[in-house]
Design a protein around this motif. Structure first.
Motif, short mmCIF file in Angstrom:
data_model
loop_
_atom_site.label_atom_id
_atom_site.label_comp_id
_atom_site.label_asym_id
_atom_site.label_seq_id
_atom_site.Cartn_x
_atom_site.Cartn_y
_atom_site.Cartn_z
N GLN A 78 4.15 -2.77 -4.00
CA GLN A 78 3.35 -3.65 -4.36
C GLN A 78 2.70 -3.34 -3.43
O GLN A 78 1.03 -4.63 -3.83
N PHE A 79 2.16 -2.96 -2.52
CA PHE A 79 0.85 -2.35 -1.75
C PHE A 79 -0.48 -1.68 -2.29
O PHE A 79 -1.27 -1.81 -2.35
N TYR A 80 0.44 -0.75 -3.96
CA TYR A 80 -0.49 -0.39 -4.19
C TYR A 80 -0.53 -0.54 -5.56
O TYR A 80 -1.76 -0.40 -6.34
N LEU A 81 0.10 -1.56 -5.89
CA LEU A 81 0.20 -1.28 -7.87
C LEU A 81 -0.06 -2.55 -7.43
O LEU A 81 0.81 -4.58 -6.82
N GLY A 82 -0.75 -3.35 -8.66
CA GLY A 82 -1.09 -5.11 -8.71
C GLY A 82 -1.74 -5.59 -7.50
O GLY A 82 -1.48 -6.77 -7.12
#
Length: 426
Positions: free
Chosen positions: A365-369
């Motif tokens: 979730q750091f990279y996606l969304g």
């Protein structure tokens, strides 16, 4: 800044070109070069459902062309019950070429009580000439129906029939989807420089959520939500362990991801598991056989511990966040590399805590969304390609369709992607 990076990259490519030519002239002719085999699905669909005629087309790509016609006989590793069938096997790659295809389908009459996951092997592969550098995980979903529901959920389905005149039973289990992701490009890394459109296909497995009440049905996507599982994992790898220029540079001094990769034993070859779900899709405003689907989460995107509680860091004197978006599509990731890091964070490991929320993390979730979805972060920037659209979802019980449209943004893109997905009952 971006243009200068691209210029430096171009200069480096030219220099490398001269180096490669020089090296090739001096190379020992007796040296055997391993030809690497990469398996992937061009349409992004690596999931099929038992009892259907669905297929998965697998691309076999070599790192270099072959000098003579070469055949590879594939087998499904982990398919003890023989539920998968491979056609166009063996795969013959002609001299001077480096690509072939085979197809995987459910075996006729195969009974699959639970989802089956498998990878591939190649029979009698000569390890001195070839290796499988990138394997592929495929999944066969077990058929599911309203008859599999526990009595409490089944009673809710009947209550919604009475109250709203709609039947959710056909939506339980595996539902076919079609869709696309319009990607704006403009990133630094090679996979994200150019605008492109990704195709989404396959199936999503739906379930009735335990959050449901007699007043409001709630759906969970428990397998391949929005058809995006393969896209999300491929993107995560391209941003991290497959980015050999920045994140996974072999020179530790210049490797952004070096600290976390070393700490948790994570790299492009480590055996990891990655699954995605999308829970809590609320069905509201039910009238005349149609309803609205609410699937956006708002608030602070806290990192939760194994008990589902926000993690407070004494070291950083704050609660840990996945990212700073305050509205997002709440994909839930179960990723073994991140689980190892999160376990260290819970144990108070200072290095793991310091790396969380930085460019050296395994947190999906750091990279996606990464940007808000209820407002356009790039609004007013007319010089970029931006596909922002306000998120929406509609279920049409009469037509047997569900449609979604929403924005999505990952690290290393400038402007939102637009995701469109349509589910259709068989």
């Amino acid at each position: 800044m971006k243009k200068s990076l691209q210029t430096l990259a171009a200069m480096a490519a030219v220099i490398c070109g001269f180096v490669l030519v020089s090296c090739s002239e001096d190379k020992d002719p007796d040296t055997t070069v391993i030809n690497h085999i990469y398996l992937q699905v061009p349409d992004g669909n690596a999931t099929i459902v038992a009892g259907t005629d669905a297929t998965i087309e697998v691309q076999v790509r070599l790192s270099q062309t072959v000098a003579e016609n070469t055949s590879f006989t594939f087998a499904v590793d982990g398919d003890e019950d023989g539920v998968f069938v491979i056609t166009n096997n063996p795969v013959v790659i002609k001299a001077g070429e480096a690509e072939g295809f085979f197809t995987v389908a459910p075996a006729a009459g195969a009974v699959v009580p639970e989802d089956v996951t498998a990878k591939f092997t190649i029979t009698n592969l000569d390890p001195s000439k070839f290796d499988i550098a990138q394997n592929l995980t495929i999944k066969m979903l077990a058929a599911q129906s309203s008859g599999d529901l526990d009595p409490e959920i089944a009673a809710l389905v009947e209550a919604w029939k009475t109250s709203y005149g709609v039947d959710l039973a056909p939506w339980i289990g595996n539902v076919k989807l079609e869709g696309e992701i319009e990607f704006p490009g403009d990133g630094f890394l090679d996979p994200f420089v150019s605008p492109t459109t990704y195709t989404l296909s396959g199936y999503t497995k739906f379930a009735i959520s335990q959050e449901s009440t007699e007043e409001m049905p709630v759906l969970d996507m428990i397998e391949n939500p929005m058809g995006m599982t393969d896209y999300l994992y491929t993107t995560l790898r391209q941003l991290t362990v497959e980015d050999y220029e920045y994140f996974a540079n072999e020179d530790e001094e210049y490797s952004i991801g070096g600290p976390i990769m070393k700490l948790i034993g994570w790299n492009a070859d480590s055996q990891e598991s990655f699954t995605v779900t999308l829970p809590g899709i609320k069905i509201t405003d039910i009238a005349n056989g149609k309803a609205t689907l609410e699937f956006v989460e708002e608030g602070e995107n806290y990192i939760l511990n194994s008990k589902g509680e926000p993690i407070y860091s004494e070291l950083l004197e704050d609660y840990l966040l996945h990212n700073y978006a305050t509205s997002w599509i709440p994909f839930q990731y179960d990723f073994t590399a991140w689980n190892r890091q999160l376990g260290l964070v819970e144990d108070g490991n200072e290095e793991a805590i310091e790396l969380t929320g930085t460019l050296s993390t395994a947190d999906p979730q750091f990279y996606l969304g990464t940007e808000d979805v209820l407002e356009d972060y790039y609004e007013g920037e007319d010089d970029i390609l931006n596909y922002y659209v306000y998120p929406s979802g509609v279920i049409d019980f009469n037509a047997g369709t569900i449609t979604f449209e929403f924005p999505f943004c990952h690290y290393d893109q400038y402007g939102y992607s637009r995701v469109k997905v349509t589910y259709t009952l068989n």
